[in-house]
Design a protein around this motif. Structure first.
Motif, PDB file in Angstrom:
ATOM      1  N   PHE A  63       6.124  13.659   4.026  1.00 33.63           N
ATOM      2  CA  PHE A  63       6.678  12.230   3.747  1.00 33.63           C
ATOM      3  C   PHE A  63       6.051  11.241   4.847  1.00 33.63           C
ATOM      4  N   LEU A  64       6.451  11.650   6.135  1.00 32.64           N
ATOM      5  CA  LEU A  64       6.130  10.824   7.437  1.00 32.64           C
ATOM      6  C   LEU A  64       4.601  10.648   7.652  1.00 32.64           C
ATOM      7  N   VAL A  65       3.903  11.712   7.203  1.00 28.11           N
ATOM      8  CA  VAL A  65       2.502  11.607   7.757  1.00 28.11           C
ATOM      9  C   VAL A  65       1.833  10.496   6.748  1.00 28.11           C
ATOM     10  N   PRO A  66       1.749  10.789   5.365  1.00 31.07           N
ATOM     11  CA  PRO A  66       1.326   9.637   4.706  1.00 31.07           C
ATOM     12  C   PRO A  66       1.779   8.124   4.977  1.00 31.07           C
ATOM     13  N   VAL A  67       2.883   8.178   5.254  1.00 32.75           N
ATOM     14  CA  VAL A  67       3.494   6.647   5.712  1.00 32.75           C
ATOM     15  C   VAL A  67       2.960   6.239   7.092  1.00 32.75           C
ATOM     16  N   LYS A  68       2.660   7.100   7.837  1.00 28.41           N
ATOM     17  CA  LYS A  68       2.081   6.773   9.146  1.00 28.41           C
ATOM     18  C   LYS A  68       0.710   6.319   9.056  1.00 28.41           C
ATOM     19  N   VAL A  69       0.069   7.045   7.904  1.00 26.35           N
ATOM     20  CA  VAL A  69      -1.444   6.354   7.512  1.00 26.35           C
ATOM     21  C   VAL A  69      -1.449   5.051   6.880  1.00 26.35           C
ATOM     22  N   LEU A  90       0.807  -1.163   0.061  1.00 22.02           N
ATOM     23  CA  LEU A  90       0.067   0.044   0.094  1.00 22.02           C
ATOM     24  C   LEU A  90       0.922   1.422   0.101  1.00 22.02           C
ATOM     25  N   VAL A  91       2.046   1.268   0.282  1.00 23.21           N
ATOM     26  CA  VAL A  91       3.005   2.404   0.631  1.00 23.21           C
ATOM     27  C   VAL A  91       2.973   3.276  -0.885  1.00 23.21           C
ATOM     28  N   TRP A  92       2.619   2.696  -1.819  1.00 24.44           N
ATOM     29  CA  TRP A  92       2.893   3.273  -2.989  1.00 24.44           C
ATOM     30  C   TRP A  92       1.727   4.490  -3.353  1.00 24.44           C
ATOM     31  N   TRP A  93       0.547   4.075  -2.676  1.00 25.12           N
ATOM     32  CA  TRP A  93      -0.498   4.943  -2.632  1.00 25.12           C
ATOM     33  C   TRP A  93      -0.748   5.851  -1.456  1.00 25.12           C
ATOM     34  N   ALA A  94       0.387   5.958  -0.856  1.00 27.94           N
ATOM     35  CA  ALA A  94       0.406   6.717   0.617  1.00 27.94           C
ATOM     36  C   ALA A  94      -0.364   8.330   0.284  1.00 27.94           C
ATOM     37  N   LYS A  95       0.042   8.888  -0.595  1.00 29.02           N
ATOM     38  CA  LYS A  95      -0.674  10.219  -0.807  1.00 29.02           C
ATOM     39  C   LYS A  95      -2.275  10.141  -1.037  1.00 29.02           C
ATOM     40  N   ASP A  96      -2.649   8.999  -1.802  1.00 31.16           N
ATOM     41  CA  ASP A  96      -3.966   8.909  -2.107  1.00 31.16           C
ATOM     42  C   ASP A  96      -4.755   8.738  -0.879  1.00 31.16           C
TER      43      ASP A  96
END
Length: 239
Positions: A66-72, A32-38
């Motif tokens: 960078f970190l916030v979408p990765v946390k999601v 899922l990490v590739w869609w972190a922004k979405d």
């Protein structure tokens, strides 16, 4: 010597169960990490929908974008992999349970997971849109309402945990009845105190507006009644 070997074997099994759980979470995370922004945009949709035209969220930390979408993605990965994690936990503790404990543990575990997810869904689809609309209506003229993406994530995760935990009320009530700690008659008598307690909890957990507090307290009261209803059915079956 036998006790020591047994203890070591349990530690080895616990380690293996933990590794399998971490691998499951990691596999979902990497998928899922590739869609972190979405995924973050989807999480922020309830707030973005009510921001005034031109309003936006901000990032005050250099690496926050960078970190916030990765946390999601990390939290979502844990949620998706939760069936595997719970299965590993169950496989570790099940051999030490009695037959009647095993019979009730699985339904309770499944119900807890389902209710927690329902609580999170209620927060996302009902609570957030309503609460953000109330906040937007109180924004003074000329004030730009913007929030940091990390603070927004912290707020959202706190509300998810609060609503997920609140929706566990029926499970707690049923467990109290199953263990014989209290009867459904006593629970019904305590209804008025539970209602007051629900509104106190809602006042502490949610933002300081009546609508937000009601949206948490009212489901808790309904779920308490649901727990009593299920408890009565179990009492009749036991009798």
């Amino acid at each position: 010597m036998d006790q020591q070997e047994s203890f070591i074997s349990h530690l080895v099994e616990l380690r293996n169960r933990l590794i399998k759980s971490l691998v499951a979470v990691l596999v979902v995370f990497l998928s899922l990490v590739w869609w972190a922004k979405d995924l973050y945009a989807l999480l922020a949709a309830p707030l973005l929908a009510v921001l005034p035209q031109g309003g936006q969220m901000i990032a005050t930390d250099v690496v926050g974008v960078f970190l916030v979408p990765v946390k999601v993605v990390a939290w979502l990965s844990l949620l998706i992999a939760m069936p595997v994690v719970l299965y590993q936990a169950w496989a570790f503790v099940a051999p030490g349970l009695y037959a009647h404990e095993k019979r009730f543990a699985v339904p309770v575990m499944i119900a807890s997971c389902i209710l927690f997810v329902i609580g999170m869904a209620f927060a996302y689809f009902v609570f957030f849109p309503g609460m953000f609309k109330v906040m937007a209506s109180f924004t003074p003229q000329g004030v730009a309402w913007m929030t940091d993406i990390d603070k927004y994530l912290s707020f959202v995760m706190g509300m998810f945990l609060a609503f997920g935990a609140a929706f566990e009320v029926p499970v707690v009530v049923v467990l109290l009845v199953l263990m014989g700690i209290v009867s459904t008659a006593k629970l019904a008598e305590a209804r008025r105190y539970v209602i007051v307690g629900a509104f106190i909890v809602a006042a502490v957990v949610t933002p300081p507006d009546v609508a937000s507090q009601f949206m948490l307290a009212f489901p808790m009261c309904l779920l308490y009644e649901l727990g009593i209803l299920v408890g009565r059915l179990l009492e009749k079956r036991r009798d």
